[in-house]
Design a protein around this motif. Sequence first.
Motif, PDB file in Angstrom:
ATOM      1  N   LEU A  90      55.903  28.705  41.973  1.00  0.00           N
ATOM      2  CA  LEU A  90      54.573  29.186  42.360  1.00  0.00           C
ATOM      3  C   LEU A  90      54.442  29.256  43.882  1.00  0.00           C
ATOM      4  N   PHE A  91      54.744  28.153  44.566  1.00  0.00           N
ATOM      5  CA  PHE A  91      54.586  28.137  46.018  1.00  0.00           C
ATOM      6  C   PHE A  91      55.593  29.065  46.698  1.00  0.00           C
ATOM      7  N   ASP A  92      56.774  29.198  46.114  1.00  0.00           N
ATOM      8  CA  ASP A  92      57.776  30.092  46.687  1.00  0.00           C
ATOM      9  C   ASP A  92      57.289  31.537  46.633  1.00  0.00           C
ATOM     10  N   ALA A  93      56.824  31.972  45.471  1.00  0.00           N
ATOM     11  CA  ALA A  93      56.342  33.346  45.329  1.00  0.00           C
ATOM     12  C   ALA A  93      55.076  33.584  46.148  1.00  0.00           C
ATOM     13  N   ALA A  94      54.184  32.600  46.190  1.00  0.00           N
ATOM     14  CA  ALA A  94      52.939  32.758  46.941  1.00  0.00           C
ATOM     15  C   ALA A  94      53.199  32.948  48.431  1.00  0.00           C
ATOM     16  N   PHE A  95      54.238  32.307  48.949  1.00  0.00           N
ATOM     17  CA  PHE A  95      54.574  32.451  50.365  1.00  0.00           C
ATOM     18  C   PHE A  95      54.800  33.920  50.720  1.00  0.00           C
ATOM     19  N   PHE A  96      55.484  34.645  49.843  1.00  0.00           N
ATOM     20  CA  PHE A  96      55.765  36.058  50.116  1.00  0.00           C
ATOM     21  C   PHE A  96      54.578  36.945  49.737  1.00  0.00           C
ATOM     22  N   ALA A  97      53.911  36.615  48.654  1.00  0.00           N
ATOM     23  CA  ALA A  97      52.773  37.432  48.235  1.00  0.00           C
ATOM     24  C   ALA A  97      51.659  37.420  49.271  1.00  0.00           C
ATOM     25  N   LEU A  98      51.477  36.306  49.946  1.00  0.00           N
ATOM     26  CA  LEU A  98      50.388  36.172  50.915  1.00  0.00           C
ATOM     27  C   LEU A  98      50.841  36.437  52.348  1.00  0.00           C
ATOM     28  N   ALA A  99      52.039  36.966  52.520  1.00  0.00           N
ATOM     29  CA  ALA A  99      52.532  37.229  53.868  1.00  0.00           C
ATOM     30  C   ALA A  99      51.688  38.298  54.552  1.00  0.00           C
ATOM     31  N   PRO A 100      51.475  38.160  55.860  1.00  0.00           N
ATOM     32  CA  PRO A 100      50.753  39.212  56.584  1.00  0.00           C
ATOM     33  C   PRO A 100      51.469  40.549  56.451  1.00  0.00           C
ATOM     34  N   GLY A 101      50.696  41.598  56.286  1.00  0.00           N
ATOM     35  CA  GLY A 101      51.289  42.914  56.171  1.00  0.00           C
ATOM     36  C   GLY A 101      51.930  43.186  54.833  1.00  0.00           C
ATOM     37  N   SER A 102      51.522  42.428  53.808  1.00  0.00           N
ATOM     38  CA  SER A 102      52.103  42.612  52.478  1.00  0.00           C
ATOM     39  C   SER A 102      51.406  43.718  51.696  1.00  0.00           C
ATOM     40  N   GLY A 103      50.756  44.620  52.394  1.00  0.00           N
ATOM     41  CA  GLY A 103      50.144  45.765  51.728  1.00  0.00           C
ATOM     42  C   GLY A 103      48.728  45.492  51.264  1.00  0.00           C
ATOM     43  N   PRO A 104      48.132  46.469  50.605  1.00  0.00           N
ATOM     44  CA  PRO A 104      46.742  46.319  50.138  1.00  0.00           C
ATOM     45  C   PRO A 104      46.634  45.253  49.056  1.00  0.00           C
ATOM     46  N   THR A 105      45.434  44.722  48.917  1.00  0.00           N
ATOM     47  CA  THR A 105      45.173  43.668  47.935  1.00  0.00           C
ATOM     48  C   THR A 105      44.241  44.206  46.868  1.00  0.00           C
ATOM     49  N   ARG A 106      44.625  43.996  45.609  1.00  0.00           N
ATOM     50  CA  ARG A 106      43.800  44.435  44.476  1.00  0.00           C
ATOM     51  C   ARG A 106      43.665  43.262  43.509  1.00  0.00           C
ATOM     52  N   PHE A 107      42.616  43.286  42.724  1.00  0.00           N
ATOM     53  CA  PHE A 107      42.410  42.229  41.734  1.00  0.00           C
ATOM     54  C   PHE A 107      42.055  42.851  40.397  1.00  0.00           C
ATOM     55  N   ARG A 108      42.783  42.415  39.366  1.00  0.00           N
ATOM     56  CA  ARG A 108      42.531  42.889  38.013  1.00  0.00           C
ATOM     57  C   ARG A 108      41.950  41.738  37.204  1.00  0.00           C
ATOM     58  N   TYR A 109      40.691  41.854  36.865  1.00  0.00           N
ATOM     59  CA  TYR A 109      39.997  40.784  36.147  1.00  0.00           C
ATOM     60  C   TYR A 109      40.531  40.654  34.721  1.00  0.00           C
ATOM     61  N   GLY A 110      40.602  39.404  34.274  1.00  0.00           N
ATOM     62  CA  GLY A 110      40.936  39.115  32.889  1.00  0.00           C
ATOM     63  C   GLY A 110      42.412  39.070  32.555  1.00  0.00           C
ATOM     64  N   VAL A 111      43.288  39.358  33.527  1.00  0.00           N
ATOM     65  CA  VAL A 111      44.728  39.361  33.252  1.00  0.00           C
ATOM     66  C   VAL A 111      45.253  37.925  33.255  1.00  0.00           C
ATOM     67  N   ALA A 112      46.085  37.588  32.257  1.00  0.00           N
ATOM     68  CA  ALA A 112      46.698  36.256  32.173  1.00  0.00           C
ATOM     69  C   ALA A 112      48.208  36.394  32.112  1.00  0.00           C
ATOM     70  N   HIS A 113      48.927  35.388  32.587  1.00  0.00           N
ATOM     71  CA  HIS A 113      50.377  35.411  32.593  1.00  0.00           C
ATOM     72  C   HIS A 113      50.931  34.785  31.321  1.00  0.00           C
ATOM     73  N   TRP A 114      52.091  35.281  30.881  1.00  0.00           N
ATOM     74  CA  TRP A 114      52.664  34.789  29.635  1.00  0.00           C
ATOM     75  C   TRP A 114      53.214  33.372  29.729  1.00  0.00           C
ATOM     76  N   MET A 115      53.355  32.829  30.940  1.00  0.00           N
ATOM     77  CA  MET A 115      53.828  31.453  31.066  1.00  0.00           C
ATOM     78  C   MET A 115      52.839  30.461  30.473  1.00  0.00           C
ATOM     79  N   GLY A 116      51.553  30.779  30.609  1.00  0.00           N
ATOM     80  CA  GLY A 116      50.539  29.873  30.110  1.00  0.00           C
ATOM     81  C   GLY A 116      50.236  28.775  31.109  1.00  0.00           C
TER      82      GLY A 116
END
Length: 247
Positions: A90-116
Amino acid sequence: MLVRLAGERATGALLRDQGTLYLADGRVVHAESPVAPGMDVLLTAGGRLPRGGWEEAVDRAGTRREVGRYLVDSGRLHDGELEIAHLGALFDAAFFALAPGSGPTRFRYGVAHWMGPVRPVSATAVERETVRRRELLDHVWPYAAVDSAPVVAREPAPGQSVTRRQRALLALADGVRTPVAIAWALGRPAFHTLLDVRRLAAAGLVETPDDPVPPAPATLPPWVATVSGDPDITLLRRLRDALEASL
Protein backbone atom coordinates in the motif's frame (compact mmCIF):
# COMPACT_ATOMS: atom_id res chain seq x y z
CA MET A 1 -8.55 15.84 -3.08
CA LEU A 2 -7.41 12.97 -0.85
CA VAL A 3 -7.84 15.09 2.28
CA ARG A 4 -11.26 16.27 1.13
CA LEU A 5 -12.43 12.74 0.37
CA ALA A 6 -11.21 11.59 3.77
CA GLY A 7 -13.24 14.36 5.39
CA GLU A 8 -16.30 13.26 3.42
CA ARG A 9 -15.75 9.63 4.51
CA ALA A 10 -15.94 8.75 0.83
CA THR A 11 -15.75 5.26 -0.62
CA GLY A 12 -14.27 4.66 -4.06
CA ALA A 13 -11.11 4.82 -6.15
CA LEU A 14 -8.81 7.84 -6.47
CA LEU A 15 -7.19 7.49 -9.89
CA ARG A 16 -3.97 9.09 -11.12
CA ASP A 17 -1.60 8.26 -13.96
CA GLN A 18 0.91 6.58 -11.63
CA GLY A 19 -1.51 4.64 -9.46
CA THR A 20 -4.84 4.26 -7.70
CA LEU A 21 -5.82 4.60 -4.05
CA TYR A 22 -8.92 2.79 -2.80
CA LEU A 23 -10.88 4.39 0.02
CA ALA A 24 -13.58 3.07 2.33
CA ASP A 25 -15.32 5.51 4.66
CA GLY A 26 -12.51 7.99 4.01
CA ARG A 27 -9.66 5.62 4.92
CA VAL A 28 -7.16 4.14 2.47
CA VAL A 29 -7.69 0.39 2.23
CA HIS A 30 -5.50 -0.45 -0.76
CA ALA A 31 -3.20 1.11 -3.37
CA GLU A 32 -1.83 -0.03 -6.71
CA SER A 33 0.69 1.42 -9.13
CA PRO A 34 2.07 0.21 -12.46
CA VAL A 35 5.47 1.18 -11.07
CA ALA A 36 5.38 -0.75 -7.79
CA PRO A 37 5.31 -4.56 -7.57
CA GLY A 38 2.01 -5.66 -6.06
CA MET A 39 1.34 -8.05 -3.22
CA ASP A 40 1.41 -11.00 -5.59
CA VAL A 41 5.01 -10.24 -6.60
CA LEU A 42 6.17 -9.39 -3.08
CA LEU A 43 4.73 -12.62 -1.66
CA THR A 44 5.62 -15.03 -4.44
CA ALA A 45 9.06 -13.79 -5.54
CA GLY A 46 10.56 -14.55 -2.14
CA GLY A 47 8.90 -17.96 -1.96
CA ARG A 48 6.58 -17.11 0.92
CA LEU A 49 3.56 -17.98 -1.21
CA PRO A 50 3.49 -20.21 -4.29
CA ARG A 51 2.17 -18.54 -7.41
CA GLY A 52 -0.56 -21.14 -7.64
CA GLY A 53 -1.71 -20.30 -4.12
CA TRP A 54 -2.10 -16.64 -5.00
CA GLU A 55 -4.01 -17.40 -8.18
CA GLU A 56 -6.30 -19.78 -6.32
CA ALA A 57 -7.14 -17.06 -3.76
CA VAL A 58 -7.97 -14.57 -6.52
CA ASP A 59 -10.08 -17.11 -8.42
CA ARG A 60 -12.07 -18.25 -5.40
CA ALA A 61 -12.46 -15.03 -3.43
CA GLY A 62 -11.86 -12.17 -5.88
CA THR A 63 -15.48 -11.73 -6.91
CA ARG A 64 -16.45 -11.55 -3.21
CA ARG A 65 -13.64 -9.05 -2.57
CA GLU A 66 -12.22 -11.30 0.15
CA VAL A 67 -8.84 -12.37 -1.23
CA GLY A 68 -6.98 -11.26 1.87
CA ARG A 69 -9.38 -13.11 4.16
CA TYR A 70 -9.12 -16.25 2.01
CA LEU A 71 -5.32 -16.29 2.24
CA VAL A 72 -5.59 -16.37 6.03
CA ASP A 73 -8.56 -18.74 6.34
CA SER A 74 -6.93 -21.22 3.96
CA GLY A 75 -3.80 -21.26 6.10
CA ARG A 76 -1.53 -19.80 3.43
CA LEU A 77 -0.70 -16.71 5.49
CA HIS A 78 -0.96 -15.65 9.13
CA ASP A 79 -2.88 -12.48 9.96
CA GLY A 80 0.33 -10.62 10.80
CA GLU A 81 2.03 -11.69 7.57
CA LEU A 82 -0.92 -10.50 5.53
CA GLU A 83 -0.99 -7.12 7.27
CA ILE A 84 2.75 -6.55 6.85
CA ALA A 85 2.67 -7.48 3.15
CA HIS A 86 -0.44 -5.40 2.54
CA LEU A 87 0.86 -2.28 4.28
CA GLY A 88 4.17 -2.59 2.46
CA ALA A 89 2.44 -2.78 -0.92
CA LEU A 90 0.00 0.00 0.00
CA PHE A 91 2.63 2.55 1.03
CA ASP A 92 4.88 1.58 -1.87
CA ALA A 93 2.15 2.15 -4.47
CA ALA A 94 0.88 5.30 -2.75
CA PHE A 95 4.34 6.86 -2.96
CA PHE A 96 4.14 6.77 -6.76
CA ALA A 97 0.42 7.45 -7.07
CA LEU A 98 0.74 10.65 -5.05
CA ALA A 99 3.93 11.86 -6.72
CA PRO A 100 3.90 15.46 -7.95
CA GLY A 101 3.10 15.66 -11.63
CA SER A 102 1.38 12.28 -11.67
CA GLY A 103 -1.31 13.60 -13.98
CA PRO A 104 -4.93 14.56 -13.38
CA THR A 105 -6.82 13.22 -10.39
CA ARG A 106 -10.23 11.58 -10.69
CA PHE A 107 -12.45 9.82 -8.18
CA ARG A 108 -14.93 7.05 -8.90
CA TYR A 109 -17.44 6.67 -6.09
CA GLY A 110 -18.44 3.24 -4.88
CA VAL A 111 -15.52 1.28 -6.38
CA ALA A 112 -14.02 -1.44 -4.14
CA HIS A 113 -10.88 -3.53 -4.58
CA TRP A 114 -10.98 -7.31 -4.81
CA MET A 115 -8.38 -7.67 -2.04
CA GLY A 116 -10.98 -6.78 0.55
CA PRO A 117 -10.39 -5.13 3.92
CA VAL A 118 -7.09 -5.88 5.62
CA ARG A 119 -5.96 -2.90 7.69
CA PRO A 120 -7.24 0.54 6.69
CA VAL A 121 -4.87 3.49 7.00
CA SER A 122 -5.81 7.13 7.49
CA ALA A 123 -5.28 9.48 4.57
CA THR A 124 -3.14 11.64 6.87
CA ALA A 125 -0.79 8.73 7.58
CA VAL A 126 -0.46 7.93 3.87
CA GLU A 127 0.29 11.55 3.02
CA ARG A 128 2.79 11.89 5.87
CA GLU A 129 4.65 8.71 4.91
CA THR A 130 4.78 9.74 1.26
CA VAL A 131 6.36 13.08 2.15
CA ARG A 132 8.81 11.39 4.54
CA ARG A 133 9.95 9.04 1.80
CA ARG A 134 10.54 11.86 -0.67
CA GLU A 135 12.63 13.71 1.90
CA LEU A 136 14.58 10.56 2.75
CA LEU A 137 15.56 10.00 -0.88
CA ASP A 138 16.90 13.54 -1.20
CA HIS A 139 18.71 13.29 2.13
CA VAL A 140 20.55 10.14 1.01
CA TRP A 141 21.52 11.41 -2.46
CA PRO A 142 19.84 14.53 -3.90
CA TYR A 143 20.00 13.50 -7.56
CA ALA A 144 16.62 12.29 -8.76
CA ALA A 145 18.00 11.29 -12.17
CA VAL A 146 19.19 7.97 -10.71
CA ASP A 147 15.56 6.98 -10.02
CA SER A 148 14.62 6.58 -13.68
CA ALA A 149 17.91 6.04 -15.50
CA PRO A 150 19.39 2.60 -16.26
CA VAL A 151 21.58 1.52 -13.36
CA VAL A 152 25.28 1.32 -14.25
CA ALA A 153 27.48 -0.41 -11.68
CA ARG A 154 30.96 0.79 -10.74
CA GLU A 155 33.81 -1.20 -9.25
CA PRO A 156 34.11 -0.89 -5.46
CA ALA A 157 37.08 1.05 -4.17
CA PRO A 158 39.86 -0.98 -2.53
CA GLY A 159 38.62 -2.16 0.85
CA GLN A 160 35.05 -1.00 0.22
CA SER A 161 32.53 -3.54 1.50
CA VAL A 162 29.29 -4.45 -0.26
CA THR A 163 26.37 -6.05 1.57
CA ARG A 164 24.55 -9.14 0.34
CA ARG A 165 21.48 -7.05 -0.44
CA GLN A 166 23.57 -4.61 -2.46
CA ARG A 167 25.30 -7.42 -4.35
CA ALA A 168 21.94 -8.81 -5.46
CA LEU A 169 20.97 -5.41 -6.83
CA LEU A 170 24.33 -4.75 -8.46
CA ALA A 171 24.18 -8.12 -10.19
CA LEU A 172 21.22 -6.78 -12.19
CA ALA A 173 22.75 -3.34 -12.84
CA ASP A 174 23.51 -4.05 -16.48
CA GLY A 175 23.11 -0.53 -17.83
CA VAL A 176 19.70 -1.42 -19.23
CA ARG A 177 17.49 -2.08 -16.21
CA THR A 178 16.14 0.90 -14.30
CA PRO A 179 15.65 0.78 -10.51
CA VAL A 180 11.97 -0.08 -11.03
CA ALA A 181 12.85 -2.94 -13.39
CA ILE A 182 15.31 -4.26 -10.80
CA ALA A 183 12.64 -4.05 -8.10
CA TRP A 184 10.31 -6.22 -10.17
CA ALA A 185 13.09 -8.68 -10.96
CA LEU A 186 14.01 -9.04 -7.27
CA GLY A 187 10.45 -8.93 -5.97
CA ARG A 188 11.24 -5.95 -3.74
CA PRO A 189 9.22 -2.78 -3.07
CA ALA A 190 10.01 -0.16 -5.69
CA PHE A 191 10.63 2.64 -3.18
CA HIS A 192 13.11 0.53 -1.20
CA THR A 193 14.96 -0.21 -4.43
CA LEU A 194 15.09 3.52 -5.27
CA LEU A 195 16.53 4.10 -1.82
CA ASP A 196 19.10 1.33 -2.26
CA VAL A 197 20.17 2.77 -5.60
CA ARG A 198 20.58 6.24 -4.15
CA ARG A 199 22.69 4.80 -1.31
CA LEU A 200 24.83 2.97 -3.85
CA ALA A 201 25.21 6.18 -5.83
CA ALA A 202 26.25 8.05 -2.69
CA ALA A 203 28.84 5.33 -2.05
CA GLY A 204 30.14 5.58 -5.62
CA LEU A 205 28.99 2.06 -6.52
CA VAL A 206 26.66 3.12 -9.35
CA GLU A 207 26.86 5.97 -11.82
CA THR A 208 24.89 9.16 -11.26
CA PRO A 209 23.61 10.40 -14.64
CA ASP A 210 23.58 14.08 -15.42
CA ASP A 211 20.29 15.85 -14.91
CA PRO A 212 18.71 16.92 -18.21
CA VAL A 213 19.65 20.44 -19.19
CA PRO A 214 16.57 22.69 -19.11
CA PRO A 215 15.87 24.57 -22.33
CA ALA A 216 17.08 28.15 -22.43
CA PRO A 217 14.32 30.71 -21.88
CA ALA A 218 13.03 32.33 -25.02
CA THR A 219 14.40 35.80 -25.66
CA LEU A 220 12.38 38.65 -27.06
CA PRO A 221 13.66 40.94 -29.81
CA PRO A 222 15.18 44.24 -28.60
CA TRP A 223 12.43 46.35 -30.11
CA VAL A 224 9.93 44.96 -27.58
CA ALA A 225 11.54 47.05 -24.84
CA THR A 226 10.87 50.22 -26.78
CA VAL A 227 7.11 49.74 -27.08
CA SER A 228 5.37 52.82 -25.73
CA GLY A 229 2.79 52.79 -22.96
CA ASP A 230 0.06 53.26 -25.55
CA PRO A 231 1.00 50.87 -28.39
CA ASP A 232 -1.06 50.85 -31.52
CA ILE A 233 -2.53 47.76 -33.08
CA THR A 234 0.47 47.28 -35.39
CA LEU A 235 2.89 47.07 -32.49
CA LEU A 236 0.61 44.65 -30.67
CA ARG A 237 0.55 42.39 -33.69
CA ARG A 238 4.36 42.55 -33.96
CA LEU A 239 4.64 41.66 -30.28
CA ARG A 240 2.23 38.74 -30.70
CA ASP A 241 4.12 37.45 -33.74
CA ALA A 242 7.46 37.73 -31.96
CA LEU A 243 6.20 35.85 -28.91
CA GLU A 244 4.71 33.07 -31.02
CA ALA A 245 7.94 32.75 -33.00
CA SER A 246 10.00 32.41 -29.81
CA LEU A 247 7.87 29.57 -28.36
